[in-house]
Write an enzyme that holds these catalytic residues in place. Structure first.
Site, mmCIF file in Angstrom:
data_model
loop_
_atom_site.group_PDB
_atom_site.id
_atom_site.type_symbol
_atom_site.label_atom_id
_atom_site.label_comp_id
_atom_site.label_asym_id
_atom_site.label_seq_id
_atom_site.Cartn_x
_atom_site.Cartn_y
_atom_site.Cartn_z
ATOM 1 N N HIS A 33 -3.147 -16.955 8.791
ATOM 2 C CA HIS A 33 -3.312 -17.426 7.416
ATOM 3 C C HIS A 33 -2.313 -18.533 7.072
ATOM 4 C CE1 HIS A 33 -6.000 -14.042 6.182
ATOM 5 N NE2 HIS A 33 -5.376 -13.439 7.190
ATOM 6 N N LEU A 121 -3.860 -4.455 0.631
ATOM 7 C CA LEU A 121 -3.368 -5.061 -0.603
ATOM 8 C C LEU A 121 -3.217 -4.069 -1.751
ATOM 9 C CD1 LEU A 121 -5.325 -8.436 -0.484
ATOM 10 C CD2 LEU A 121 -2.939 -7.993 0.127
ATOM 11 N N GLU A 366 -1.512 8.740 -8.525
ATOM 12 C CA GLU A 366 -1.155 9.272 -7.210
ATOM 13 C C GLU A 366 -0.870 8.185 -6.173
ATOM 14 O OE1 GLU A 366 -3.226 12.330 -9.561
ATOM 15 O OE2 GLU A 366 -3.795 10.283 -8.986
ATOM 16 N N HIS A 416 -2.882 24.161 -4.907
ATOM 17 C CA HIS A 416 -4.224 24.460 -5.399
ATOM 18 C C HIS A 416 -5.291 24.117 -4.351
ATOM 19 C CE1 HIS A 416 -1.856 24.737 -8.997
ATOM 20 N NE2 HIS A 416 -2.893 25.179 -9.686
ATOM 21 N N GLN A 428 -11.334 20.235 -8.263
ATOM 22 C CA GLN A 428 -9.919 20.578 -8.137
ATOM 23 C C GLN A 428 -9.582 21.252 -6.809
ATOM 24 O OE1 GLN A 428 -8.170 19.715 -11.319
ATOM 25 N NE2 GLN A 428 -10.216 18.799 -11.255
#
Length: 622
Positions: A33, A121, A366, A416, A428
């Protein structure tokens, strides 16, 4: 430090040299690049030879400023900067992207001046924010952190998770540089050169946003100097640049992304060389760090006291996670817990109560959570434990994948797990988490089955290189092990046996407890089975599994609260791949589950004690 026109010319010449290195190295590689490298040449020149304080002789010295190139495809420019400061040999640039050369297509920590791998990215800013948080709140140090992102990657949602985090924590030691070169891979970016729009967006997050000509070294020097004076908020430099800068007939043109210049190479290099005013050795001084940070030791961390439970006591494994973290921190203050605003469910809240320097609230973001953990653990400054519901780490899988490429040492705890969480339903329920973490190169996957095992798993994880994962459960289960039980990575434990066992049951977590109930029921019917707790799913205890299977008539029953793909069953089957005459029956959650009471779900999906008894009967009849 550049103050006179002569010094500014030195920075211009260094930028041009960086461009030449980018063109020549990508031409030699026949890939890469050069145009996107060209757009950041002045930014790197000012950063590396005027603004940043670092030790060239020790690129990862913990006292030095940090730089993250989030747009990792501009690696040739970064390598060129390190050639100019003497760390990389210019001749090595001709080996760019070749097998055996550490100057890879995108940066990795195989190079001693790279902290984390980048190029997927949208991830570098989270790591930079973690580094800045470490410096400001944990180390209370003077080093600063600079992160360069591309305008195209600013479309990634993870960037804005990190922007939000940096703003909330007033990371005034963090400088974000947005390379607004207008062009993406196939077309113009969404914002193009509307720099005011970028400015408004970043100011909405309470950044000190500065628009600057990214090819004007004097303006860049002034902007970076201004950023150093800002208190209470991070700074963003929105740099207007052009892809292929100073490449005649290529600058700001489409269809040059990710391409060496080919037949244009010699012409462009000739032009670039004509721009250099001082072709000889350039004079510059790289500023030293303002102060030294103290050495830290994060090796051989032990629990401050052993587990203290009673066998048969009913406790959820997630409860012991917080207890163990506090015990580790009592032994070493560099243990840090991070959570995704689930700390009263994961029980990492115990660390929040222990001390503010040992807990980072990352909120419901997260991807940023994992990136922050990577950032604070760089240069071996902390031992990071990040936690949330295990299911929610799936959205951060790319960050975890990049953490492995980055040689990061981070510990993940997912609570969980499985259908045993009950009424909350499938969104969940972590049922693919073992598969995900097993697939990460160099990872260690713990599945502790009681609170004693959890405390020891946390202790082992703190001292294990690479990515570790600890799977914990919501529901209370009985304490199985004595407090002095010894646990080892890759070593299973037999928790129920007799001299005449007919079937080996392999299970962990809630299904281990159901298997123990089934084993006792079967014993009352004079059917002897052995129950084995693997403790770690990666590495799996191949020797222990084969030995016990041979002692149990070569018959194995695997019971797990996980989808069939990638969990305990497939780990065991892989271990048995070269063995003969061993029969294996594998029971797992076969499809997307439903809400329901935990006991009803265990029964419905045939992984409770009653069904395990029937499964054993079927195995024995084989």
């Amino acid at each position: 430090m550049a103050k006179t026109p002569t010094d500014f010319q030195t920075l211009r010449d260094l930028a041009t040299r960086i461009r030449i290195h980018s063109v020549e190295s990508t031409a030699a590689a026949s890939s890469g690049h050069p145009t996107t490298s060209s757009s950041i040449a002045e930014i790197l020149s000012v950063l590396f030879f005027r603004t940043m304080r670092y030790k060239v002789s020790a690129p990862r010295d913990p006292s030095s400023d940090r730089f993250i190139l989030s747009k990792g495809h501009a690696a040739p420019a970064l390598y060129g900067a390190w050639v100019e400061n003497g760390v990389v040999q210019e001749s090595d640039l001709k080996k760019l992207r070749q097998l055996g050369c550490d100057l890879e297509g995108h940066p990795t920590p195989r190079l001693n001046f790279i902290d984390v791998g980048t190029g997927s990215l949208g991830q570098g800013l989270a790591v930079a924010a973690g580094m800045a948080y470490l410096g400001k709140y944990i180390e209370e140090a003077t080093y600063r952190v600079f992160c360069l992102i591309g305008d195209g990657e600013s479309a990634e949602g993870s960037i804005w998770e990190s922007v939000n985090f940096a703003s909330y924590y007033h990371l005034d030691n963090l400088v974000l540089i947005l390379d607004a070169n207008r062009l993406g891979q196939t077309r113009a970016t969404m914002v193009g050169h509307d720099l005011e729009l970028y400015k408004k967006r970043l100011e909405a997050f309470d950044f000190n946003a500065i628009i600057v000509d990214g090819h004007d070294v004097e303006a860049l020097v002034k902007a970076f100097d201004t950023a150093a004076t800002v208190k209470g908020k991070p700074t963003a430099l929105i740099a207007k640049t052009y892809k292929g800068r100073d490449f005649p007939n290529i600058e700001d043109k489409e269809n040059w992304h990710g391409k060496p210049l080919g037949g244009e190479t010699e012409r462009v290099i000739k032009h670039l060389k004509s721009l250099i005013k001082n072709p000889g050795k350039l004079n510059y001084t790289i500023p030293a760090p303002l102060s030294e940070v103290p050495a830290v030791n994060i090796s051989n961390i032990k629990l401050s006291s052993p587990p203290n439970y009673k066998q048969g006591q009913m406790l959820a494994t997630r409860q012991a996670y917080g207890t163990a973290l506090v015990k580790l921190t009592e032994s070493n203050s560099r243990v840090v817990a991070l959570d995704g605003e689930m700390s009263n469910s994961t029980f990492s809240e115990a660390m929040k109560k222990y001390g503010p320097k040992n807990f980072i609230e990352c909120f419901i973001a997260e991807q940023n959570l994992v990136g922050i953990a990577m950032g604070i653990s760089c240069r071996d400054r902390t031992v990071a434990f990040a936690s949330t519901f295990a299911a929610f780490f799936t959205r951060a899988f790319d960050q975890l994948r990049m953490a492995a490429i980055s040689q990061s040492n981070i510990n993940i705890c997912g609570s969980h797990c499985g259908v045993s969480i009950g009424e909350d339903g499938p969104s969940q329920m972590a049922l693919e988490d073992l598969a995900m973490f097993r697939s990460i190169p160099g990872s260690t996957v713990f599945y502790p089955s009681d609170v004693v095992a959890v405390e020891r798993a946390v202790e082992l994880a703190a001292n294990t290189k690479g990515i570790t994962f600890i799977r914990t459960a919501r529901a209370p289960t009985a304490v199985v092990y004595p407090n002095d039980q010894i646990f080892e990575i890759g070593k299973s434990n037999v928790v129920f046996s007799s001299p005449k066992d007919q079937v080996l049951i392999i299970a962990a977590g809630v299904t281990l407890h159901e298997s123990l109930l089934a084993a006792k029921q079967l014993a009352n019917s004079s059917v002897a089975v052995r129950v084995l707790d693997p403790f770690t799913i990666k590495p799996i205890d191949k020797i222990g599994i084969v030995k016990n299977a041979r002692e149990c008539g070569n018959k194995i029953l695997i019971i797990e609260d996980h989808y069939p793909e990638g969990g305990i069953g497939e780990a065991v089957l892989a271990a048995l791949a070269e063995e003969v005459n061993i029969y294996v029956k594998h029971i797992a959650i076969p499809r997307v589950p439903r809400s329901g009471k935990p006991a009803d779900l265990l029964n419905y999906y045939k992984i409770d004690a009653k069904n395990i008894v029937n499964h054993v009967d079927e195995v024995i009849r084989k």
